[in-house]
Structures are given as C-alpha cells and as structure tokens.
Design a protein around this motif. Structure first.
Motif, PDB file in Angstrom:
ATOM      1  N   MET A   1       2.602   6.091  11.114  1.00 35.28           N
ATOM      2  CA  MET A   1       1.985   4.823  10.698  1.00 35.28           C
ATOM      3  C   MET A   1       2.782   3.635  11.239  1.00 35.28           C
ATOM      4  N   ASN A   2       4.093   3.713  11.140  1.00 44.02           N
ATOM      5  CA  ASN A   2       4.921   2.599  11.584  1.00 44.02           C
ATOM      6  C   ASN A   2       4.925   2.427  13.095  1.00 44.02           C
ATOM      7  N   VAL A   3       5.010   3.527  13.807  1.00 45.85           N
ATOM      8  CA  VAL A   3       5.034   3.451  15.276  1.00 45.85           C
ATOM      9  C   VAL A   3       3.690   2.966  15.808  1.00 45.85           C
ATOM     10  N   ALA A   4       2.607   3.311  15.125  1.00 46.00           N
ATOM     11  CA  ALA A   4       1.272   2.895  15.570  1.00 46.00           C
ATOM     12  C   ALA A   4       0.971   1.429  15.253  1.00 46.00           C
ATOM     13  N   ASP A   5       1.740   0.816  14.388  1.00 48.40           N
ATOM     14  CA  ASP A   5       1.487  -0.570  13.978  1.00 48.40           C
ATOM     15  C   ASP A   5       1.879  -1.517  15.107  1.00 48.40           C
ATOM     16  N   PRO A   6       0.920  -2.207  15.723  1.00 44.31           N
ATOM     17  CA  PRO A   6       1.247  -3.090  16.842  1.00 44.31           C
ATOM     18  C   PRO A   6       2.121  -4.285  16.443  1.00 44.31           C
ATOM     19  N   GLU A   7       2.128  -4.613  15.158  1.00 43.71           N
ATOM     20  CA  GLU A   7       2.925  -5.754  14.705  1.00 43.71           C
ATOM     21  C   GLU A   7       4.331  -5.358  14.257  1.00 43.71           C
ATOM     22  N   ARG A   8       4.608  -4.068  14.245  1.00 48.15           N
ATOM     23  CA  ARG A   8       5.922  -3.563  13.839  1.00 48.15           C
ATOM     24  C   ARG A   8       6.369  -4.148  12.495  1.00 48.15           C
ATOM     25  N   ARG A   9       5.482  -4.092  11.543  1.00 45.72           N
ATOM     26  CA  ARG A   9       5.800  -4.653  10.228  1.00 45.72           C
ATOM     27  C   ARG A   9       6.801  -3.813   9.462  1.00 45.72           C
ATOM     28  N   GLY A  10       6.871  -2.517   9.754  1.00 51.81           N
ATOM     29  CA  GLY A  10       7.749  -1.647   8.988  1.00 51.81           C
ATOM     30  C   GLY A  10       7.189  -1.423   7.596  1.00 51.81           C
ATOM     31  N   CYS A  11       8.043  -1.425   6.623  1.00 52.62           N
ATOM     32  CA  CYS A  11       7.689  -1.187   5.223  1.00 52.62           C
ATOM     33  C   CYS A  11       7.968  -2.467   4.441  1.00 52.62           C
ATOM     34  N   LEU A  12       6.998  -2.946   3.700  1.00 57.29           N
ATOM     35  CA  LEU A  12       7.184  -4.174   2.932  1.00 57.29           C
ATOM     36  C   LEU A  12       8.324  -4.022   1.925  1.00 57.29           C
ATOM     37  N   ALA A  13       8.463  -2.867   1.309  1.00 56.77           N
ATOM     38  CA  ALA A  13       9.547  -2.659   0.346  1.00 56.77           C
ATOM     39  C   ALA A  13      10.907  -2.716   1.034  1.00 56.77           C
ATOM     40  N   VAL A  14      11.049  -2.036   2.164  1.00 55.51           N
ATOM     41  CA  VAL A  14      12.309  -2.041   2.905  1.00 55.51           C
ATOM     42  C   VAL A  14      12.606  -3.454   3.414  1.00 55.51           C
TER      43      VAL A  14
END
Length: 192
Positions: free
Chosen positions: A94-107
């Motif tokens: 999920m994270n690698v596929a995210d073009p915005e590289r948002r990561g995890c909101l909690a982290v």
C-alpha cells in the motif's frame, strides 16, 4: 437560525484526513482544510470547533479505516506466520503504491507531534498498542499451535513486529523498492 450545512461530516473528515496525511498537522492551514472540504473557514469551525478538533477526528477516522487492515489480515484463516507476513506485506504494498508517499498517518503524527501534543500522542499510542495486541494475539496462537517458538516472550515479539511495521512504514516514504522492504520483513520473521 443558522444556515443548514452544505456538507457531510464524514466526507469532510475524510478530506481533512487526506490533507493532514499529506501535509502533517503543522503544515496544514485552516485555509487548506476549508478548500479541501469545499466550505468557508467559518462553516468549518462551526462544524468542527477548531483545526485541533478536526485533526482528532481525522486520526480517529484513520484508525477506523486504515489501522484495522492489519487486524483483518491477522484474523484471517491460514498459518499464523503467513498471516503476519501478509499483514506486513500489505502495508508495504500500500505504501509503495502510494504516489504521494504519505506513509502512515499514525507514524507521521508520532514523528511530528509526540512530546508536543498530548492528545495526538495518546491517540497514536492507542493505535500502536492496538496493533501490538493484534500481533501479540497472533504470536500466542502461533506458540500454542507450535508454529512460533514458545521460548520467546510473546509481548516482546509483538513489539518487535510493531517496530518492523513502523520501520517499513517510514522507509516506504523514501523507497519504491518493495522487495527490499519485504526482505527486511523476512529477516524480522526469521526470529519467530
């Protein structure tokens, strides 16, 4: 009598969550939030009270929608080690596929606000504890079935798995190499 609302609260919180996720709490202005929701600042504040209150709602929404995904994989059928590996792989994919590289909101929130904002810290800590409990339950099941070494402390293993999860969440913000991240997960799982 005030004017009726022209927006749905859940949709507004989802849109605000996305802005906070991309920009962080400090990097998000009230104007950014009003623009994302599609209303004026006054309407936004009338509905949610403050940027801080809307952020709290966004963190709760993230918990309810995103943070439960690991729990769902861990609760599925199949061998425990496979479920743990699938849960970690899901997060990586999920994270690698995210073009915005948002990561995890909690982290992201922990990195930005821990030690500065008690409420945000407590909300993130509760999310981390929930995930650690889910990993701990999986480890205990695996120890009972003989899949996971019984001589290791299940709470320590749960924390080890949470640390691995948080680490790959953070690293996925700077790399698109899912295979390298998955290899690190395999090394982490070798301890089990």
């Amino acid at each position: 009598m005030g004017r009726p609302r022209t927006f749905d609260d859940e949709t507004a919180v989802d849109r605000a969550m996305d802005v906070f996720w991309r920009q962080g709490y400090r990097g998000t202005t009230p104007e950014d939030l009003a623009r994302a929701v599609g209303v004026g600042k006054g309407s936004l504040y009338n509905a949610f009270g403050s940027k801080r209150e809307l952020f709290a709602r966004a963190l709760d929404r993230y918990r309810d929608v995103q943070a439960v995904l690991v729990d769902q994989v861990l609760d599925a059928e199949g061998p425990i080690k496979d479920r743990i590996a699938r849960a970690l792989a899901l997060v990586i994919d999920m994270n690698v596929a995210d073009p915005e590289r948002r990561g995890c909101l909690a982290v992201n929130t922990a990195a930005e606000l821990a030690g500065f904002d008690d409420d945000a810290t407590e909300r993130v800590e509760a999310m981390f504890e929930r995930t650690a409990r889910a990993f701990g339950n999986a480890v205990r099941m695996g120890q009972t079935s003989g899949e996971i070494r019984g001589d290791l402390d299940p709470d320590a293993l749960a924390l080890h798995l949470l640390t691995t999860l948080v680490g790959v969440q953070l690293l996925s913000k700077t790399t698109r190499d899912a295979e390298t991240l998955k290899h690190s997960v395999q090394v982490a799982l070798a301890l089990l």
